[in-house]
Design a protein around this motif. Structure first.
Motif, PDB file in Angstrom:
ATOM      1  N   LEU A  48       0.830  -1.209   0.000  1.00  0.00           N
ATOM      2  CA  LEU A  48       0.000   0.000   0.000  1.00  0.00           C
ATOM      3  C   LEU A  48       0.864   1.259   0.000  1.00  0.00           C
ATOM      4  O   LEU A  48       0.537   2.250  -0.671  1.00  0.00           O
ATOM      5  N   SER A  49       1.965   1.223   0.737  1.00  0.00           N
ATOM      6  CA  SER A  49       2.874   2.376   0.747  1.00  0.00           C
ATOM      7  C   SER A  49       3.425   2.642  -0.644  1.00  0.00           C
ATOM      8  O   SER A  49       3.455   3.795  -1.106  1.00  0.00           O
ATOM      9  N   PHE A  50       3.854   1.580  -1.321  1.00  0.00           N
ATOM     10  CA  PHE A  50       4.397   1.745  -2.670  1.00  0.00           C
ATOM     11  C   PHE A  50       3.318   2.209  -3.644  1.00  0.00           C
ATOM     12  O   PHE A  50       3.571   3.055  -4.514  1.00  0.00           O
ATOM     13  N   ALA A  51       2.111   1.666  -3.515  1.00  0.00           N
ATOM     14  CA  ALA A  51       1.028   2.043  -4.431  1.00  0.00           C
ATOM     15  C   ALA A  51       0.635   3.504  -4.237  1.00  0.00           C
ATOM     16  O   ALA A  51       0.432   4.243  -5.218  1.00  0.00           O
ATOM     17  N   LEU A  52       0.533   3.952  -2.988  1.00  0.00           N
ATOM     18  CA  LEU A  52       0.189   5.352  -2.744  1.00  0.00           C
ATOM     19  C   LEU A  52       1.309   6.283  -3.182  1.00  0.00           C
ATOM     20  O   LEU A  52       1.052   7.366  -3.728  1.00  0.00           O
ATOM     21  N   SER A  53       2.555   5.876  -2.979  1.00  0.00           N
ATOM     22  CA  SER A  53       3.678   6.686  -3.442  1.00  0.00           C
ATOM     23  C   SER A  53       3.650   6.836  -4.960  1.00  0.00           C
ATOM     24  O   SER A  53       3.887   7.929  -5.499  1.00  0.00           O
ATOM     25  N   PHE A  56       0.715   9.382  -5.901  1.00  0.00           N
ATOM     26  CA  PHE A  56       1.019  10.789  -5.684  1.00  0.00           C
ATOM     27  C   PHE A  56       2.149  11.267  -6.596  1.00  0.00           C
ATOM     28  O   PHE A  56       2.149  12.426  -7.031  1.00  0.00           O
ATOM     29  N   SER A  57       3.093  10.396  -6.902  1.00  0.00           N
ATOM     30  CA  SER A  57       4.161  10.776  -7.837  1.00  0.00           C
ATOM     31  C   SER A  57       3.586  11.011  -9.227  1.00  0.00           C
ATOM     32  O   SER A  57       3.957  11.978  -9.910  1.00  0.00           O
ATOM     33  N   TRP A  89      11.546  14.235 -11.267  1.00  0.00           N
ATOM     34  CA  TRP A  89      11.799  13.157 -10.312  1.00  0.00           C
ATOM     35  C   TRP A  89      10.513  12.414  -9.964  1.00  0.00           C
ATOM     36  O   TRP A  89      10.529  11.196  -9.754  1.00  0.00           O
ATOM     37  N   SER A  90       9.422  13.133  -9.902  1.00  0.00           N
ATOM     38  CA  SER A  90       8.140  12.484  -9.621  1.00  0.00           C
ATOM     39  C   SER A  90       7.771  11.513 -10.741  1.00  0.00           C
ATOM     40  O   SER A  90       7.286  10.402 -10.481  1.00  0.00           O
ATOM     41  N   VAL A  95       7.135   5.977 -12.634  1.00  0.00           N
ATOM     42  CA  VAL A  95       7.390   4.943 -13.641  1.00  0.00           C
ATOM     43  C   VAL A  95       8.047   3.724 -12.993  1.00  0.00           C
ATOM     44  O   VAL A  95       7.689   2.567 -13.276  1.00  0.00           O
ATOM     45  N   LEU A  96       9.018   3.956 -12.105  1.00  0.00           N
ATOM     46  CA  LEU A  96       9.705   2.837 -11.446  1.00  0.00           C
ATOM     47  C   LEU A  96       8.732   2.017 -10.597  1.00  0.00           C
ATOM     48  O   LEU A  96       8.744   0.775 -10.639  1.00  0.00           O
ATOM     49  N   LEU A  97       7.889   2.705  -9.841  1.00  0.00           N
ATOM     50  CA  LEU A  97       6.937   1.984  -8.997  1.00  0.00           C
ATOM     51  C   LEU A  97       5.873   1.281  -9.838  1.00  0.00           C
ATOM     52  O   LEU A  97       5.422   0.187  -9.489  1.00  0.00           O
TER      53      LEU A  97
END
Length: 311
Positions: A48-53, A56-57, A89-90, A95-97
């Motif tokens: 969930l942390s990665f998905a929310l990051s 927002f990015s 950077w966002s 893209v990475l996530l």
């Protein structure tokens, strides 16, 4: 951008710290069902942390995404997230996530497809060794008796889970031992432990260098068996299921001095015979509630700017 970095840092922190906190604990052996819940909540918090990051990015990098994410939000809430800064950077972080999410989905798809292919092959082999009788429909019974010289019993998951037992196992299992084995396998089927194993295998294969996913995979294999042992022991007693495990696996040499791939079997038998007391209901409730709060932390981090703007 700051919220995205905070969520990413939180996910990495949980992924690194959680295995170190859970590994030395002795209570999971006494409460495997609670431990399964705790592990699922921890992994859910990381994902969930990665998905929310990523969300927002992406909102900070592209106006189209921002319009969908903050479609009904007041203007002050959008300003509180400072989405117009660090857009390159966002975009890179999003893209990475996103690639990580797609990779996880692909690994899960491959794992499920491999498991289904293996299951179809096993069912085809089973029909050859134990053909249907005239008028018998496939999958009509939960138990399949198979002619065999080696005592064995295994669970075949699927839409209609079945327990396969060899005739040698019937000769060795005494009293309620066969009932205990059946209860053990039914415990797997009712709790859908196969899906836990698929998800943990997919995450461990997709991200082998992330400690929480590797630890999650190893813990699932151990805890689902302990949980199923407890299901059987509640109905037929710890001694009955322990003796059934010995009778079914003694010929494999797993109880000898040399380690084998089934080295956890002696540990399971010792655990059943030791009959360590369960945790108190109060402590079980506290562990369950604390684990349920872990996935809430990323949500709180994500909504802190919005709550401040509205407050």
């Amino acid at each position: 951008m700051l919220v995205s970095l905070a969520l990413l840092t939180l996910g990495v922190l949980v992924a690194l710290v959680a295995p170190r906190l859970l590994a030395p604990a002795d209570w999971p052996e006494r409460e495997p069902v609670v431990a399964l819940w705790v592990w699922q909540c921890v992994v859910a918090a990381v994902l969930l942390s990665f998905a929310l990051s990523m969300t927002f990015s992406a909102a900070a990098a592209w106006q189209a995404v921002q319009g969908h994410v903050f479609a009904s939000a007041p203007h002050g809430v959008v300003e509180a997230y400072a989405l117009g800064t660090h857009r390159p950077w966002s975009a890179l972080l999003a893209v990475l996530l996103a690639c990580g999410g797609l990779w996880t989905g692909a690994k899960l798809f491959l794992e499920v497809r491999r498991a289904r292919s293996h299951r179809r092959r096993r069912r085809a082999e089973l029909l050859v060794r134990a053909p249907l009788l005239p008028g018998e429909e496939p999958g009509t019974g939960p138990l399949v008796l198979l002619e065999g010289e080696r005592p064995d019993a295994w669970w075949m998951p699927g839409a209609a889970p079945r327990l396969v037992v060899t005739t040698a196992a019937l000769r060795r299992l005494k009293g309620h031992q066969l009932d205990a084995v059946l209860a053990h396998e039914q415990g797997h089927a009712r709790a859908r432990h196969d899906w836990l194993l698929h998800c943990s295998a997919a995450l461990a294969a997709g991200f082998p260098r992330i400690p929480v996913f590797a630890a999650f995979h190893g813990a699932m294999h151990r805890l689902v068996e302990l949980a199923a042992d407890d299901v059987a022991s509640k109905r037929f007693g710890r001694l009955t299921i322990a003796l059934a495990l010995v009778e079914l696996n003694e010929h494999r040499g797993v109880f000898g001095p040399c380690p084998t791939p089934d080295a956890q079997l002696p540990q399971r038998v010792d655990r059943l015979l030791a009959a360590a007391p369960r945790l108190t209901p109060g402590r079980r409730l506290r562990l369950t509630a604390a684990a349920a709060l872990v996935p809430v932390v990323p949500l709180l981090v994500a909504f802190v700017p919005a709550l401040r703007a509205l407050g």
